[in-house]
Design a protein around this motif. Sequence first.
Motif, PDB file in Angstrom:
ATOM      1  N   SER A 108      -4.038   1.010   4.219  1.00  6.84           N
ATOM      2  CA  SER A 108      -4.411   1.519   2.901  1.00  6.84           C
ATOM      3  C   SER A 108      -5.412   2.758   3.164  1.00  6.84           C
ATOM      4  O   SER A 108      -5.259   3.420   2.115  1.00  6.84           O
ATOM      5  CB  SER A 108      -5.213   0.233   2.417  1.00  6.84           C
ATOM      6  OG  SER A 108      -4.369  -0.659   1.985  1.00  6.84           O
ATOM      7  N   PHE A 137       0.730   4.195  -2.883  1.00  5.29           N
ATOM      8  CA  PHE A 137       0.345   5.580  -2.715  1.00  5.29           C
ATOM      9  C   PHE A 137       1.582   6.503  -2.616  1.00  5.29           C
ATOM     10  O   PHE A 137       1.317   7.598  -2.066  1.00  5.29           O
ATOM     11  CB  PHE A 137      -0.468   5.738  -1.327  1.00  5.29           C
ATOM     12  CG  PHE A 137      -1.770   5.170  -1.554  1.00  5.29           C
ATOM     13  CD1 PHE A 137      -2.806   5.522  -2.156  1.00  5.29           C
ATOM     14  CD2 PHE A 137      -2.159   4.007  -0.754  1.00  5.29           C
ATOM     15  CE1 PHE A 137      -4.097   4.970  -2.288  1.00  5.29           C
ATOM     16  CE2 PHE A 137      -3.375   3.410  -0.891  1.00  5.29           C
ATOM     17  CZ  PHE A 137      -4.520   3.902  -1.757  1.00  5.29           C
ATOM     18  N   SER A 165       0.888  -1.243   0.056  1.00  6.32           N
ATOM     19  CA  SER A 165      -0.110   0.066  -0.159  1.00  6.32           C
ATOM     20  C   SER A 165       0.762   1.524  -0.075  1.00  6.32           C
ATOM     21  O   SER A 165       0.439   2.301  -0.775  1.00  6.32           O
ATOM     22  CB  SER A 165      -0.884   0.072   1.278  1.00  6.32           C
ATOM     23  OG  SER A 165      -1.957  -0.977   1.049  1.00  6.32           O
ATOM     24  N   TYR A 210      -4.368   6.452   1.623  1.00  7.44           N
ATOM     25  CA  TYR A 210      -5.270   7.121   0.642  1.00  7.44           C
ATOM     26  C   TYR A 210      -5.556   8.371   0.776  1.00  7.44           C
ATOM     27  O   TYR A 210      -5.277   9.395   0.039  1.00  7.44           O
ATOM     28  CB  TYR A 210      -6.265   6.215   0.467  1.00  7.44           C
ATOM     29  CG  TYR A 210      -7.496   6.811  -0.419  1.00  7.44           C
ATOM     30  CD1 TYR A 210      -7.339   7.121  -1.995  1.00  7.44           C
ATOM     31  CD2 TYR A 210      -8.787   7.416   0.093  1.00  7.44           C
ATOM     32  CE1 TYR A 210      -8.228   8.029  -2.609  1.00  7.44           C
ATOM     33  CE2 TYR A 210      -9.579   8.168  -0.524  1.00  7.44           C
ATOM     34  CZ  TYR A 210      -9.422   8.196  -1.770  1.00  7.44           C
ATOM     35  OH  TYR A 210     -10.314   9.073  -2.710  1.00  7.44           O
ATOM     36  N   SER A 224      -2.762  10.538   0.846  1.00  8.80           N
ATOM     37  CA  SER A 224      -2.343  10.958  -0.578  1.00  8.80           C
ATOM     38  C   SER A 224      -3.065  11.903  -1.480  1.00  8.80           C
ATOM     39  O   SER A 224      -2.817  12.368  -2.587  1.00  8.80           O
ATOM     40  CB  SER A 224      -1.991   9.619  -1.532  1.00  8.80           C
ATOM     41  OG  SER A 224      -3.184   9.097  -1.575  1.00  8.80           O
ATOM     42  N   ARG A 225      -4.343  12.324  -0.793  1.00  8.83           N
ATOM     43  CA  ARG A 225      -5.121  12.989  -1.582  1.00  8.83           C
ATOM     44  C   ARG A 225      -4.885  14.378  -1.940  1.00  8.83           C
ATOM     45  O   ARG A 225      -4.259  15.001  -0.859  1.00  8.83           O
ATOM     46  CB  ARG A 225      -6.538  13.110  -1.063  1.00  8.83           C
ATOM     47  CG  ARG A 225      -7.304  11.608  -1.095  1.00  8.83           C
ATOM     48  CD  ARG A 225      -8.625  11.642  -0.287  1.00  8.83           C
ATOM     49  NE  ARG A 225      -9.423  12.602  -0.771  1.00  8.83           N
ATOM     50  CZ  ARG A 225     -10.721  12.789  -0.255  1.00  8.83           C
ATOM     51  NH1 ARG A 225     -11.091  12.368   0.923  1.00  8.83           N
ATOM     52  NH2 ARG A 225     -11.320  13.762  -0.702  1.00  8.83           N
TER      53      ARG A 225
END
Length: 256
Positions: A247, A125, A121, A251, A254-255
């Motif tokens: 994960s 990312f 993961s 996520y 990383s947005r």
Amino acid sequence: MKNTRNDELAVCGFAAVKLLEKMNWQRITRLYFSPERAPQFGGLCKKMAAAKKPYNQVKDISELEKLCGSVHHQGVVAMIETPYIMPLNTDVTDRWIENKESAVLLDRVGNANNLGAIVRSAAFFGIKNIVIPMDESQSSVTTSSYRVAEGGMEFVNIYSIRSIPKLLSAMKGKMARIGTALDAKESIRNLKSICGNLPALIVLGNEEQGISKEVRENTDHLVLIPFAGGKDGKPAVDSLNVAQAASIILYELSRS
């Protein structure tokens, strides 16, 4: 599976070996594969031959199982020197801060398969740095963690640390120290705003006990993964698997 006599580690699984070939084929000391996999590793065999390194097509698939200690070899096993996990030092953390690189810190996660899934993961990312306790450094990077990482090991740096609280204390004001807890009040949906302009140091604990009390006391924020309301507003199960949680958190981190 570690070969203690030769100080080697078996890397198995098609994706793991293919990415090892692409990124760091020189690390491979020996290569073994089934007849079915032979066409897919012809280029690597040529490189191995030029470097005078042994490779072999096995006659009996059980030979691969013996080499890696697993039935999940997917027809190929590459032997590499046992990876050295670098102790974390201030040169490394200073680079994180300068380059605004985030990191994942594992507090007593232990399980090699979970480490492999977290590495996968993290690579997906774009998180390059993972820190594990020094007493777990020899047991976590294994054949199974390499296989589960599906090649992610080639994109992630793993460091070891003697004291997690000391690292967290040293990073105060330099990184956003984020812990995870079921009783947290802040949602991971706000993770980007919580971190502000600082790189994140995400602390993940084991599924039974979570992060330790001393670690909690050295975080800036505790965050919660929102869950669907069950009976009395509590989740139907106590927690997610730590790799699943990683994960979701990575996520959100990383947005853009």
